[in-house]
Scaffold this active site. Sequence first.
Site, PDB file in Angstrom:
ATOM      1  N   HIS A  67      14.455 -11.150  33.932  1.00  0.00           N
ATOM      2  CA  HIS A  67      15.804 -10.602  33.795  1.00  0.00           C
ATOM      3  C   HIS A  67      16.852 -11.707  33.855  1.00  0.00           C
ATOM      4  O   HIS A  67      17.906 -11.604  33.222  1.00  0.00           O
ATOM      5  CB  HIS A  67      16.065  -9.565  34.893  1.00  0.00           C
ATOM      6  CG  HIS A  67      15.430  -8.237  34.605  1.00  0.00           C
ATOM      7  ND1 HIS A  67      15.192  -7.291  35.552  1.00  0.00           N
ATOM      8  CD2 HIS A  67      14.974  -7.714  33.436  1.00  0.00           C
ATOM      9  CE1 HIS A  67      14.647  -6.226  35.001  1.00  0.00           C
ATOM     10  NE2 HIS A  67      14.494  -6.469  33.716  1.00  0.00           N
ATOM     11  N   ARG A 110      10.874   1.690  15.115  1.00  0.00           N
ATOM     12  CA  ARG A 110       9.519   1.488  15.661  1.00  0.00           C
ATOM     13  C   ARG A 110       9.258   2.539  16.737  1.00  0.00           C
ATOM     14  O   ARG A 110      10.075   2.743  17.630  1.00  0.00           O
ATOM     15  CB  ARG A 110       9.397   0.091  16.272  1.00  0.00           C
ATOM     16  CG  ARG A 110       7.988  -0.222  16.768  1.00  0.00           C
ATOM     17  CD  ARG A 110       7.894  -1.626  17.346  1.00  0.00           C
ATOM     18  NE  ARG A 110       8.636  -1.752  18.595  1.00  0.00           N
ATOM     19  CZ  ARG A 110       8.790  -2.904  19.254  1.00  0.00           C
ATOM     20  NH1 ARG A 110       8.281  -4.023  18.755  1.00  0.00           N
ATOM     21  NH2 ARG A 110       9.471  -2.943  20.380  1.00  0.00           N
ATOM     22  N   GLU A 156       0.650  -7.628  14.540  1.00  0.00           N
ATOM     23  CA  GLU A 156       0.797  -8.339  15.809  1.00  0.00           C
ATOM     24  C   GLU A 156      -0.522  -8.837  16.383  1.00  0.00           C
ATOM     25  O   GLU A 156      -0.506  -9.644  17.321  1.00  0.00           O
ATOM     26  CB  GLU A 156       1.445  -7.412  16.847  1.00  0.00           C
ATOM     27  CG  GLU A 156       2.816  -6.900  16.444  1.00  0.00           C
ATOM     28  CD  GLU A 156       3.328  -5.865  17.416  1.00  0.00           C
ATOM     29  OE1 GLU A 156       4.053  -6.243  18.344  1.00  0.00           O
ATOM     30  OE2 GLU A 156       2.995  -4.676  17.236  1.00  0.00           O
ATOM     31  N   ASN A 209       5.803 -12.968  18.045  1.00  0.00           N
ATOM     32  CA  ASN A 209       5.646 -13.262  19.473  1.00  0.00           C
ATOM     33  C   ASN A 209       4.275 -12.824  19.972  1.00  0.00           C
ATOM     34  O   ASN A 209       3.530 -13.602  20.569  1.00  0.00           O
ATOM     35  CB  ASN A 209       6.741 -12.560  20.288  1.00  0.00           C
ATOM     36  CG  ASN A 209       8.129 -13.007  19.893  1.00  0.00           C
ATOM     37  OD1 ASN A 209       8.297 -14.026  19.231  1.00  0.00           O
ATOM     38  ND2 ASN A 209       9.135 -12.255  20.285  1.00  0.00           N
ATOM     39  N   ASP A 210       3.938 -11.551  19.737  1.00  0.00           N
ATOM     40  CA  ASP A 210       2.620 -11.069  20.163  1.00  0.00           C
ATOM     41  C   ASP A 210       1.508 -11.690  19.335  1.00  0.00           C
ATOM     42  O   ASP A 210       0.437 -11.989  19.857  1.00  0.00           O
ATOM     43  CB  ASP A 210       2.558  -9.541  20.084  1.00  0.00           C
ATOM     44  CG  ASP A 210       3.033  -8.883  21.363  1.00  0.00           C
ATOM     45  OD1 ASP A 210       2.638  -9.355  22.441  1.00  0.00           O
ATOM     46  OD2 ASP A 210       3.810  -7.923  21.292  1.00  0.00           O
ATOM     47  N   CYS A 239       9.861  -9.928  12.223  1.00  0.00           N
ATOM     48  CA  CYS A 239      10.849  -9.509  13.213  1.00  0.00           C
ATOM     49  C   CYS A 239      10.672 -10.209  14.549  1.00  0.00           C
ATOM     50  O   CYS A 239      11.371  -9.893  15.510  1.00  0.00           O
ATOM     51  CB  CYS A 239      10.816  -7.993  13.415  1.00  0.00           C
ATOM     52  SG  CYS A 239       9.250  -7.363  14.032  1.00  0.00           S
TER      53      CYS A 239
END
Length: 876
Positions: free
Chosen positions: A484, A628, A721, A744-745, A792
């Site tokens: 965070h 999504r 992914e 990313n994944d 994305c």
Amino acid sequence: MPLPSNQSSPGLLRAPVSGIIVPLSQVPDPVFAANIIGPGIAIDPTGEEIVAPCDGVISQAHPSGHAVGLTTSWGAQILIHVGLDTVKLRGRGFDPLVVLDQKVKEGEPLIRFDADYIATRSKSLLTEMVILNSDQFDGLEVLPGTHTKSGDPLLRVLLKSAEKGSAGTLQPATSARNLALKSEWITIHNATGIHARPAALLAAVAKRYKSKLTLVKGDRSADVRSLIAVMGLEVAQNDQVMIQAHGPDDVDALEALTRELKNLSEDHESPAAVVPMETELKKERKAGDLHFTGITASPGMTAGKIFQLSTQEIEVEEKGESISHETAKLEKAIQVAKVQLEALANGFMGGNDPNRASIFGAHQELLEDPQLLEMAGEEIDRGYSAAFAWKLSYTTLSLQLQNLKNQLLAARANDVRDIGKRVLQILVNGPVPAQEAASQASVTAIFPDNCIVVAEDLTPSDVATLDRTKVLGLCTTTGGATSHVAILARSLDIPALAGVDPEVLHIANGTLVVLDASKGELRLNPNAQELQALEKSQAQHELQKKEDLVHAQEPAKTLDGRRFEIVANLKATSEAANALQMGAEGVGLLRTEFLFMNRTTAPTENEQFEAYQGLARAFGKTRPLIIRTLDVGGDKPLPYLPLPKEDNPFLGERGIRVSLSRPAMFREQLRAILRASSEGDIRIMFPMISSLTELRQAKVILEEERKALGIAPVSVGIMIEVPSAAVMADHLADEADFFSIGSNDLSQYVLAIDRGHPKLAAQADGLDPSILRMIDMAVRAAHSKKKWVGVCGGIAGDPKAIPVLMGLGVDELSVSIPSIPAVKAQIRTLSQKDCEELAHAALEVGTAAEVRSLIENFGRVADKSTAGKTVESKRN
């Protein structure tokens, strides 16, 4: 043959209350549902009396009366817990009938309770029976049936073969010890002795056991579970200590704590080695050539002076007044903290920053965490003050989270510390005036001008209330890109590094540094030329940003005429206006999780419909809105969606797997999307597709709902992914209308590196040739079937990656809103033919470093060859 009702058989547990049998996984509390406490069963009770499920000895008798522990002669430790969040009732509605160490027989009453009173004042009446030490057995068998009566056979604990005699009977239990077990004397070599962090580690280990556990130093001793008491022993380097253990699990407890103490003492093999190492390090720093590396938490580059930020330990009184007084005091402090957090959340929401607002909304939820409240309540019941009990509880819980294997859950330890310090300040210092409530932070400091804040860790409250006129950058030794703190730093546009070597904490205040967070570097003592270059670069960057914004609404077309669609990644409905202003040509990824998170119940179909409808109207019929479906899992838990505990949640129930296993919730979301589809160009995208079977199952459900609603078909795509999706892309392209690559994944699955790992995350490079080959495979397969491909993930907005992605043939880039003008501007300076040559070369090299070297050379050539053409193209 069923066992007689009056026989207590080793391994057999009978129903402690009459009612409906509920699997533990369906209990709306992740602590029980994920088997964090242990495996077992739940009962929705129709009776109002808890009876012993077998013979045993009462090993826990909670002061609030809502829970009781039982240890059997055959070694099982059983917890029976009535209701959820019932600890808050502080005993009201419960009548405990047994006391600690009392022997009980099977069927003997343990607790009576007022079901009506509790049901109207707590989260649930569901009563759980769990095995706390399940690792000592071969498993647990739930006997058949959906309803049970008090005393009916319910569970069978499968005893290990070694625990049975030749005839299958249990061997006699070890007799109780009259004397405490003692460890050897252990010398503490750790340079700082047993300070707060090691003390908390010991307390966390001690909490696992029931025995009385004592740390001894000379003629003084302390309860190992008491963080403050252990710190009060002032154990320093070279001191000798030992552990004493007395109780039912003393052998295991002594072994675990001794091992933990020895680990602490081995942090530095030789105490004499500490000083020379630091002296040598200081000399190296004076030379001005020391670099530190870390994880990019928030990109950017700046120069400033080091400011070491340290937290001041809040002193608390150990002994409290009456239990009712201390309980009321804690409850009041928590309510004040909630008001402060609500003020922070509302302030950020008013500033059109829902991401920061949601963080402090989540903190409000943490303040109601039943595990944390129960821990604090137990300490108050033992006679401690509210402040002492609260400090011990939140410190212990945050440490437990920090030590989890799951990096995303471990990152939440900092959030627990944040809310913990906030409440503790209120308990000790009283609430601040209302007008200051929103800005109360857990660290107070007077920041010098132009400083780079360095700390072991920072909390979200620290970052949210930083003086942005003075703080230029952040550097911490803990945390990662998914914390965070990192999210807040990015939203505030503050360059930030995380996971830096702890030696950074020794840099002297006022030391001049360059923080290049985009490269993951902190450089000490830059020379005049470096500072001039940085200043020039920053000035050029600001000018370029203004220029890019002027042309933000223009299309992204290469010098040789190739058109790319540049769309936005959205995670809140409130971002739509900003995305359009920045030149978004649609939405390439709407993360619907924002509708499901930071709440105690799932959003209704109408709530979802209204959100999707509003976005569709904002973007109109000519701009795509790709929605999504829900992408949560073991790494992103929801309080009302219990998922099984998984050692590696990234390889378990995630994305489409969660939706397919919960078809009612999935169908509700699909109906909401379909109903909104008439308002715009809505397209549906399924996350984490790993096989053709999953895609087909999802499409069948979608088609059933579409026909039931009588709505026209919508375009359906999938996220690429996981490696299997890329490998099978030719088959998937037959049944999907488009692909969107989640880099990313994809990077973490191809490279087997957790993207939140504090040490390895930097190696999960999206420009690794293996990743590029996966993307190339997916693009080729899609284009062969006349389907389009977008990206994305993070690399879609990375200036270094964009030419390679263009060359690989992707058709769309979906990026963060602030990046849109710059991405468009960059594409206008490039030639598609040159990008294809670059991509071809990148596919042929062997390392990410070689790919980046190719890009650097490409960039230098492109700058020279396109400068004049770019000017001319703008004129035209």
